[in-house]
Design a protein around this motif. Structure first.
Motif, PDB file in Angstrom:
ATOM      1  N   LYS A   1       0.877  -1.229   0.066  1.00  0.00           N
ATOM      2  CA  LYS A   1       0.090  -0.022   0.180  1.00  0.00           C
ATOM      3  C   LYS A   1       1.034   1.227   0.005  1.00  0.00           C
ATOM      4  CE  LYS A   1      -1.722  -1.491   3.808  1.00  0.00           C
ATOM      5  NZ  LYS A   1      -1.337  -2.863   3.828  1.00  0.00           N
ATOM      6  N   SER A   2       1.616   1.405   0.970  1.00  0.00           N
ATOM      7  CA  SER A   2       2.592   2.549   1.162  1.00  0.00           C
ATOM      8  C   SER A   2       3.553   2.644  -0.029  1.00  0.00           C
ATOM      9  CB  SER A   2       3.480   2.454   2.480  1.00  0.00           C
ATOM     10  OG  SER A   2       2.392   2.278   3.491  1.00  0.00           O
ATOM     11  N   SER A   3       4.190   1.457  -0.741  1.00  0.00           N
ATOM     12  CA  SER A   3       4.869   1.460  -1.952  1.00  0.00           C
ATOM     13  C   SER A   3       4.133   2.202  -3.018  1.00  0.00           C
ATOM     14  CB  SER A   3       5.379   0.207  -2.242  1.00  0.00           C
ATOM     15  OG  SER A   3       6.111  -0.451  -1.376  1.00  0.00           O
TER      16      SER A   3
ATOM     17  N   ALA B   1       5.340   7.866   1.819  1.00  0.00           N
ATOM     18  CA  ALA B   1       4.993   7.065   2.919  1.00  0.00           C
ATOM     19  C   ALA B   1       5.899   5.880   3.324  1.00  0.00           C
ATOM     20  CB  ALA B   1       3.784   6.191   2.120  1.00  0.00           C
ATOM     21  N   LYS B   2       5.915   5.651   4.408  1.00  0.00           N
ATOM     22  CA  LYS B   2       7.009   4.673   5.139  1.00  0.00           C
ATOM     23  C   LYS B   2       6.722   3.314   4.577  1.00  0.00           C
ATOM     24  CE  LYS B   2       8.442   7.434   8.831  1.00  0.00           C
ATOM     25  NZ  LYS B   2       7.044   8.288   9.419  1.00  0.00           N
ATOM     26  N   VAL B   3       7.812   2.588   3.982  1.00  0.00           N
ATOM     27  CA  VAL B   3       7.715   1.453   3.403  1.00  0.00           C
ATOM     28  C   VAL B   3       8.581   0.474   4.221  1.00  0.00           C
ATOM     29  CG1 VAL B   3       8.575  -0.054   1.581  1.00  0.00           C
ATOM     30  CG2 VAL B   3       7.049   1.995   1.176  1.00  0.00           C
TER      31      VAL B   3
ATOM     32  N   LYS C   1       3.768  -2.209   9.253  1.00  0.00           N
ATOM     33  CA  LYS C   1       4.670  -0.795   9.270  1.00  0.00           C
ATOM     34  C   LYS C   1       3.566   0.221   9.467  1.00  0.00           C
ATOM     35  CE  LYS C   1       8.246   1.940   8.972  1.00  0.00           C
ATOM     36  NZ  LYS C   1       9.129   2.146   9.866  1.00  0.00           N
ATOM     37  N   THR C   2       2.605   0.190   8.804  1.00  0.00           N
ATOM     38  CA  THR C   2       1.614   1.354   8.764  1.00  0.00           C
ATOM     39  C   THR C   2       0.694   1.051   9.885  1.00  0.00           C
ATOM     40  OG1 THR C   2       2.066   1.837   6.567  1.00  0.00           O
ATOM     41  CG2 THR C   2       0.344   2.998   7.403  1.00  0.00           C
ATOM     42  N   ARG C   3       0.595   1.989  10.799  1.00  0.00           N
ATOM     43  CA  ARG C   3      -0.461   1.479  12.100  1.00  0.00           C
ATOM     44  C   ARG C   3      -1.542   2.568  12.212  1.00  0.00           C
ATOM     45  NH1 ARG C   3       1.282  -2.359  15.851  1.00  0.00           N
ATOM     46  NH2 ARG C   3       3.073  -3.390  14.688  1.00  0.00           N
TER      47      ARG C   3
ATOM     48  N   VAL D   1      -5.079   8.140   0.939  1.00  0.00           N
ATOM     49  CA  VAL D   1      -5.105   7.908   2.334  1.00  0.00           C
ATOM     50  C   VAL D   1      -4.190   6.564   2.491  1.00  0.00           C
ATOM     51  CG1 VAL D   1      -6.500   7.441   4.456  1.00  0.00           C
ATOM     52  CG2 VAL D   1      -7.086   9.238   2.704  1.00  0.00           C
ATOM     53  N   ASP D   2      -3.120   6.446   3.384  1.00  0.00           N
ATOM     54  CA  ASP D   2      -2.329   5.222   3.604  1.00  0.00           C
ATOM     55  C   ASP D   2      -2.929   4.541   4.753  1.00  0.00           C
ATOM     56  OD1 ASP D   2      -0.930   3.097   3.349  1.00  0.00           O
ATOM     57  OD2 ASP D   2       0.961   4.220   4.051  1.00  0.00           O
ATOM     58  N   LEU D   3      -3.328   3.447   4.811  1.00  0.00           N
ATOM     59  CA  LEU D   3      -4.135   2.693   5.966  1.00  0.00           C
ATOM     60  C   LEU D   3      -3.307   1.525   6.534  1.00  0.00           C
ATOM     61  CD1 LEU D   3      -7.873   2.523   4.866  1.00  0.00           C
ATOM     62  CD2 LEU D   3      -6.893   4.074   6.521  1.00  0.00           C
TER      63      LEU D   3
HETATM   64 MG    MG Z   1       2.065   0.518   4.821  1.00  0.00          MG
END
Ligand code: MG
Ligand code: GTP
Length: 197
Positions: A36-38, A50-52, A58-60, A74-76
């Motif tokens: 997702k972040s990538s 976005a942090k990968v 990773k994404t909290r 929106v990154d979830l």
């Molecule tokens: Mg993520």
């Protein structure tokens, strides 16, 4: 669509703390580690927006990125994170479901599916839930650089067949790779069209 600006706005765990703006929003969701972040970085052309991480989970939190001062990505956090505790998983369920159900300017959800695995119950159930709640979504197959073209076409066909077991119509599907940029134009064109609709 040309991405002129992409800026991080806020991280939050509560819908009440999300930006108050009514600009169109597109949320990325799927299993932990699906990419997702990538994908957000690939679409915006910003490698570190976005942090990968190679490690799942990773994404909290809910992360809002404002694009061209006109709409949000929106990154979830991912679902199905094996190492999360039951309490963490329940918390995830609560705040994500609340966000998906009540965020008024959420125009469309991108459900990300790892193209290297057979259809997973957790993804199918999640999409059924979106259907029941009448939340619009499309599918993005990720990490397709790991598959040959033939394997990818086969995978897409099989996935569509699986969806036809429960859906009268298959949702729109995109093929992507954050490594090669595949799918970027198609996804951004889609967003541009929905923004204007
Ligand atoms: Mg993520
Ligand atoms: P969580 O935030 O933990 O839910 O994960 P995520 O879905 O945001 O995944 P993330 O973007 O952090 O990527 C997870 C891993 O997959 C990283 O090691 C990425 O480099 C890798 N990855 C993501 N997209 C692709 C892709 O298109 N191709 C390949 N080969 N690797 C990818």
């Amino acid at each position: 669509m040309i991405i002129k600006e992409a800026e991080f706005v806020i991280s939050c765990t509560d819908i009440d703390k999300c930006p108050k703006s009514k600009l169109p929003e597109y949320a990325f969701i799927g299993r932990s580690n699906v990419g997702k972040s990538s994908l957000i970085n690939m679409l915006t052309g910003r490698n570190f927006l976005a942090k990968v991480s190679v490690k799942p989970g990773k994404t909290r939190v809910i992360n809002h990125f404002l694009i061209n001062k006109d709409w949000y990505l929106v990154d979830l956090p991912g679902y199905g994170f094996a190492h999360a505790s039951k309490v963490d998983r329940q918390k995830w369920e609560q705040f994500i479901r609340k966000f998906l159900l009540h965020r008024e300017n959420l125009f469309c959800i991108f459900v990300l599916i790892d193209s290297r695995h057979e259809p997973q119950r957790i993804d199918l159930d999640f999409m059924e839930w979106l259907g029941e709640k009448e939340i619009p979504f499309v599918i993005v197959f990720t990490k397709t650089d790991k598959l040959s073209k033939t394997k990818m076409s086969q995978f897409e066909l099989e996935y569509a067949e699986k969806l036809m077991e429960t859906w009268a119509e298959t949702p729109q599907m995109f093929i992507s790779s954050s490594e090669t940029g595949l799918g970027r134009d198609e996804i951004l064109d889609f967003i541009e069209r929905v923004n204007k609709s």
